[in-house]
Write a protein that holds these residues in place. Structure first.
Motif, PDB file in Angstrom:
ATOM      1  N   ARG A  80     -92.602  -7.041 -12.717  1.00  0.00           N
ATOM      2  CA  ARG A  80     -92.820  -6.444 -11.400  1.00  0.00           C
ATOM      3  C   ARG A  80     -91.977  -5.174 -11.224  1.00  0.00           C
ATOM      4  O   ARG A  80     -92.491  -4.119 -10.841  1.00  0.00           O
ATOM      5  CB  ARG A  80     -92.476  -7.465 -10.321  1.00  0.00           C
ATOM      6  CG  ARG A  80     -92.647  -6.967  -8.887  1.00  0.00           C
ATOM      7  CD  ARG A  80     -92.305  -8.073  -7.894  1.00  0.00           C
ATOM      8  NE  ARG A  80     -92.536  -7.617  -6.534  1.00  0.00           N
ATOM      9  CZ  ARG A  80     -91.648  -6.940  -5.807  1.00  0.00           C
ATOM     10  NH1 ARG A  80     -90.464  -6.646  -6.324  1.00  0.00           N
ATOM     11  NH2 ARG A  80     -91.935  -6.566  -4.572  1.00  0.00           N
ATOM     12  N   LEU A 190     -96.991  -7.539  -4.909  1.00  0.00           N
ATOM     13  CA  LEU A 190     -97.114  -7.889  -6.326  1.00  0.00           C
ATOM     14  C   LEU A 190     -96.074  -8.946  -6.696  1.00  0.00           C
ATOM     15  O   LEU A 190     -94.875  -8.734  -6.499  1.00  0.00           O
ATOM     16  CB  LEU A 190     -96.920  -6.652  -7.205  1.00  0.00           C
ATOM     17  CG  LEU A 190     -97.204  -6.851  -8.697  1.00  0.00           C
ATOM     18  CD1 LEU A 190     -98.699  -7.060  -8.938  1.00  0.00           C
ATOM     19  CD2 LEU A 190     -96.709  -5.650  -9.495  1.00  0.00           C
ATOM     20  N   GLU A 192     -93.787 -11.558  -9.214  1.00  0.00           N
ATOM     21  CA  GLU A 192     -93.171 -11.509 -10.530  1.00  0.00           C
ATOM     22  C   GLU A 192     -93.917 -12.451 -11.477  1.00  0.00           C
ATOM     23  O   GLU A 192     -94.548 -13.418 -11.051  1.00  0.00           O
ATOM     24  CB  GLU A 192     -91.692 -11.901 -10.448  1.00  0.00           C
ATOM     25  CG  GLU A 192     -90.926 -11.833 -11.758  1.00  0.00           C
ATOM     26  CD  GLU A 192     -91.051 -10.492 -12.460  1.00  0.00           C
ATOM     27  OE1 GLU A 192     -92.012 -10.317 -13.249  1.00  0.00           O
ATOM     28  OE2 GLU A 192     -90.217  -9.613 -12.210  1.00  0.00           O
TER      29      GLU A 192
END
Length: 442
Positions: A80, A190, A192
């Motif tokens: 990420r 988003l 990880e």
């Protein structure tokens, strides 16, 4: 009543973020090819074709370095943070390209932008494959990777509208948009990588992400082992069965990168040399990118059904056939068909190979395999534009601009025959000898 978002839809959103990033990745790389005619005519810099080819390679040299760095930085930052860093980095460098006062600084900023761009695609592939349904991973990877061709189309269409009126600088300034539009969205939504969290021993965080996105939990016992670092992360790639397979993947992807970046960089100028005006010359690049998108979608659908090895073989053969057709000076309508097929054989094949790499190697070495193989492949991306520039500068007949990429396409077909017939690596505990023999006789 608040609507609940299904895990599958959340996984789709991860793929969408990666797709948009790859759109800008494609734009930022292909935009240089659209601006070459304007750069060659820009008197203050006085560039010739060979120098333009070298500048094209600077970004790809940067990508080589960026891809290499990303393979190790993933272990330190996670996918990420690496994804976000790469987006911000190349966006700022693209703005610097737009403001560059000299060709020397322009080339430097293209190199620096390439470092950021090199971290985007391997990270995006790994995230997309991880969060996609297992039976749709080839398709998800292909659709996400086709964002490169969407970006190429945007660069070509904007070039038709912008360059003749405003010059080349606004085309590079557009490259700052990911910093403004995409980075905040990715920062907020988003997730990880579950694989990364597990490797760090953060099982609570990993379980939360896995359950939120519908990833099977708990992970296999082998996935709980600490992630290897530095040289240890590469060590498994230098042992059977990974060594031979990684080498073949590296050569195949190197050839595909040579084809893609060599032809897409010089296609507009080749068509200008053949007598087409700038707008028409750029429309051929649009056709090539459209072929890449359609080809990637159809080929990935086939890869999930008949296997990626057969599809990649067919892709290289289609690319070779398209180059033969282009070299024969066909009528304009046939020329467009040949350019579309070149997109299928170039970008479409590369998408299948990238997805094959991401799905064949197990999670414990997947990031290292993607980073290492793509690093080697970048040499093809560096050589392609340089080769095209040398041929263009030599003043040979136009058809030689296509011959120079024909032999690599045929070589790529031969290399693909050596790829594994299995879709994934053997599980731990399965005898390697039988699998290695299968790969060797594929």
């Amino acid at each position: 009543m608040v609507a609940r978002v299904s895990p599958g839809n959340r996984g789709f959103f991860v793929g969408l973020i990666c797709f948009i990033a790859v759109v800008f990745d494609g734009y930022d790389l292909v935009v240089y090819g659209t601006t070459i005619p304007a750069l060659l005519e820009y008197e203050p810099w006085g560039l010739d074709a060979a120098e333009a080819g070298m500048i094209a390679s600077y970004a790809l040299i940067g990508m080589l370095l960026g891809t290499l760095i990303s393979g190790f930085a993933t272990d330190l930052l996670g996918r990420r943070k690496l994804f976000l860093t790469a987006i911000c980095w190349f966006s700022l460098c693209m703005l610097a390209c737009a403001l560059a006062p000299s060709s020397l600084l322009f080339g430097l900023f293209r190199f620096l932008a390439g470092i950021g761009l090199g971290g985007v695609l391997p990270t995006a592939i790994a995230l997309t494959v991880e969060f996609a349904p297992p039976h749709r991973r080839n398709f998800a990877s292909a659709i996400m990777s086709s964002g490169f061709s969407v970006g190429a189309i945007l660069a070509s269409v904007l070039g038709i509208v912008v360059i003749e009126e405003y010059g080349f600088r606004p085309m590079f300034a557009i490259g700052v948009l990911p910093l403004v539009l995409l980075a905040p969205v990715a920062w907020r939504w988003l997730p990880e990588s579950v694989d990364y969290l597990v490797s760090k021993g953060r099982l609570g965080d990993a379980e939360a992400v896995a359950r939120r996105y519908g990833i099977p939990w708990p992970p296999p016992e082998g996935a709980r082992a600490p992630r290897l670092r530095g040289r240890a992360a590469l060590r498994p790639l230098f042992r059977p069965p990974f060594l031979g397979v990684a080498a073949v993947f590296a050569v195949a992807t190197l050839i595909s990168q040579l084809f893609i970046y060599g032809l897409s960089t010089w296609l507009p100028q080749i068509m200008r040399t053949a007598g087409y005006p700038l707008g028409s010359a750029l429309s051929f690049l649009v056709a090539m990118s459209a072929g890449a998108i359609g080809g990637a979608a159809v080929m990935s659908w086939l890869a999930d059904r008949i296997g990626p090895r057969r599809v990649a073989l067919g892709g290289f053969l289609i690319g070779a056939g398209s180059l033969l057709l282009l070299s024969a000076h066909p009528p304009t309508a046939v020329l467009y068909v040949a350019v579309v097929l070149a997109g299928v054989g170039g970008n479409g094949t590369a998408v299948i190979l990238n997805g094959f790499i991401a799905t064949w190697f197990p999670a414990v070495v997947r990031a290292s395999a993607l980073g290492s193989i793509m690093t080697v492949a970048r040499f093809g991306g560096i050589l392609g534009p340089m080769l095209g520039g040398w041929i263009m500068a030599a003043g040979v007949p136009v058809n030689w601009n296509f011959y120079v990429f024909l032999l690599p396409a045929l070589a790529g077909a031969l290399v693909v025959v050596l790829l594994p017939r299995t879709r994934t690596a053997p599980p731990p505990g399965e005898p390697l000898r039988q699998h290695t023999e299968e790969v060797g006789h594929a």
